[in-house]
Each structure stands twice: as C-alpha cells, then as structure tokens.
Design an enzyme around this catalytic site. Sequence first.
Site, PDB file in Angstrom:
ATOM      1  N   HIS A  65       0.789  -1.266   0.021  1.00 52.25           N
ATOM      2  CA  HIS A  65       0.123   0.032  -0.002  1.00 52.25           C
ATOM      3  C   HIS A  65       0.791   1.285  -0.112  1.00 52.25           C
ATOM      4  CE1 HIS A  65      -3.108  -2.594   0.515  1.00 52.25           C
ATOM      5  NE2 HIS A  65      -3.099  -2.778   2.227  1.00 52.25           N
ATOM      6  N   LEU A  66       0.411   2.259  -0.552  1.00 52.52           N
ATOM      7  CA  LEU A  66       1.043   3.536  -0.691  1.00 52.52           C
ATOM      8  C   LEU A  66       0.769   4.260   0.472  1.00 52.52           C
ATOM      9  CD1 LEU A  66       3.277   5.606  -1.905  1.00 52.52           C
ATOM     10  CD2 LEU A  66       1.411   5.919  -3.796  1.00 52.52           C
ATOM     11  N   HIS A  67       1.197   3.954   1.603  1.00 53.23           N
ATOM     12  CA  HIS A  67       0.830   4.569   2.788  1.00 53.23           C
ATOM     13  C   HIS A  67       1.642   5.572   3.323  1.00 53.23           C
ATOM     14  CE1 HIS A  67       2.604   0.826   5.179  1.00 53.23           C
ATOM     15  NE2 HIS A  67       3.179   1.366   4.299  1.00 53.23           N
ATOM     16  N   ALA A  68       1.599   6.156   4.756  1.00 55.05           N
ATOM     17  CA  ALA A  68       2.280   7.098   5.123  1.00 55.05           C
ATOM     18  C   ALA A  68       3.884   7.008   4.695  1.00 55.05           C
ATOM     19  CB  ALA A  68       2.091   7.500   6.499  1.00 55.05           C
ATOM     20  N   PRO A 125       6.051   4.960   2.886  1.00 56.93           N
ATOM     21  CA  PRO A 125       6.406   5.329   1.393  1.00 56.93           C
ATOM     22  C   PRO A 125       6.109   6.509   0.702  1.00 56.93           C
ATOM     23  CG  PRO A 125       4.773   3.341   1.564  1.00 56.93           C
ATOM     24  CD  PRO A 125       5.286   3.889   3.225  1.00 56.93           C
TER      25      PRO A 125
END
Lengths: 130, 86
Positions: B14-17, B19
């Site tokens: 997931h492109l979360h905080a 990354p």
Amino acid sequence: MTGSVGIVLVSHSAELAAGLRELLLQVGGQSLAVEAAGGTDEGGIGTSYDLVRAAIEKADGGAGVLVIPDLGSSVLTARVVLDDRPAPDVVIVDAPFVEGAMAAAVIAGTGADLAAAVAAAEEARDVRKL
Amino acid sequence: MSVNSETAVVLPAHLHARPAGQVVQAAARFQADVEIEYAGKVANARGVLAVMALGATAGTTVTLRATGPDAAEALDAVVAVLSAAQ
C-alpha cells in the site's frame, strides 16, 4: 543541529504532541528537528509558555522554525511566546495539526526552506483525505 | 530542455504514510515535476498528503509522469522507492 527547518508541535496534551512527533520522524526521517510542546509544566492538559519557548529554542538549527498549534490556548500561548521574542524566522502557521505538521515535516526533511514548509502546512487545509 | 517521461509501477505494498514520505524525499532531489496518477486522481510527488490520499493499494498500478530536464532520473528514483515499498 540538522540545518533543516525546525518544527514545534504545540498541543494541550503531552501525549498528543509526542505521538505526532513520533509519527513525523517515522515518515519524514529521524534527523528531522521536531520538538513536542504539549501539556502544562505539571504534565496536565493545557499549554505551557516555558515548554513552548524551550521547544522553539531546541528546534532552531538556523533554518527557521515552524510553530504548529492544535487549537484554542495552544494558539494563544504560541502567540504570546512569539510576541515576546519576535524573530523573522520563527513563524506560527494556521494549519490542521496532524496533516499540516506532516506536510511541513516531510518537505523540511528534503532540505526545503521555511517558506516552502509554511506553504506545505497551509496547503494541508485543502488536501482531501478521501 | 524539457523532457517528458512516463512509466507505470505495480505497487508491492500500500502507498501509505511511510512510502509516501520516501516518494517526496526522492522526488525533491530533482528539478523535474513528478506526478503520480491512480484511479483518476493525480498527486504531485512533492505533496505527501496528496500522495497518501491517492489511496493506492498493494497490487494495483500507478502511472508516473515527469516533466523537466532530469525527468528520466527523477522517474527512476521514484520508481525505485515505490518498487521497494513495504
């Protein structure tokens, strides 16, 4: 010091400010100059002139300091501290506490200047999360 | 000289905080403007909140576009971060 723009988190709650600081360091990098100034001198809910002033001094590595208050008396206390010791490179910013601090911290971690960090924090008002 | 460059990346995570923060740090090293597109939304790669707000999930594809003198290098740097995201 790091030479990056410093960030001071002013909150009614020591835990809130400290927790946000921890999050910013995780996302923006451990070398960020982020200081938490939450709670009263006794550790209760409220704000402390002395804690805010000390945090600003600690966060100041020469590239300026961004002061981000959560709400209410955090804003008032931060303003009084800045009014007592006006400095062109120490500014209070009108931004959402978590999002504004996050945007400013990540940009500060790239070596951006104070104006860019202020702009990033203020832009956070308009960034939708959904 | 302005160069346009485009590529696509399948996200391993997931492109979360975290990354998203790394994307900003990578993009900021270049002059080129880098955009990330996902599901019709476009985020400037220098805006951590906008990158997070894309809501891009593991296994999906994001499209990257860079414009500027060092567009290709900027794209490579952001691709490297996204490909290594955990």
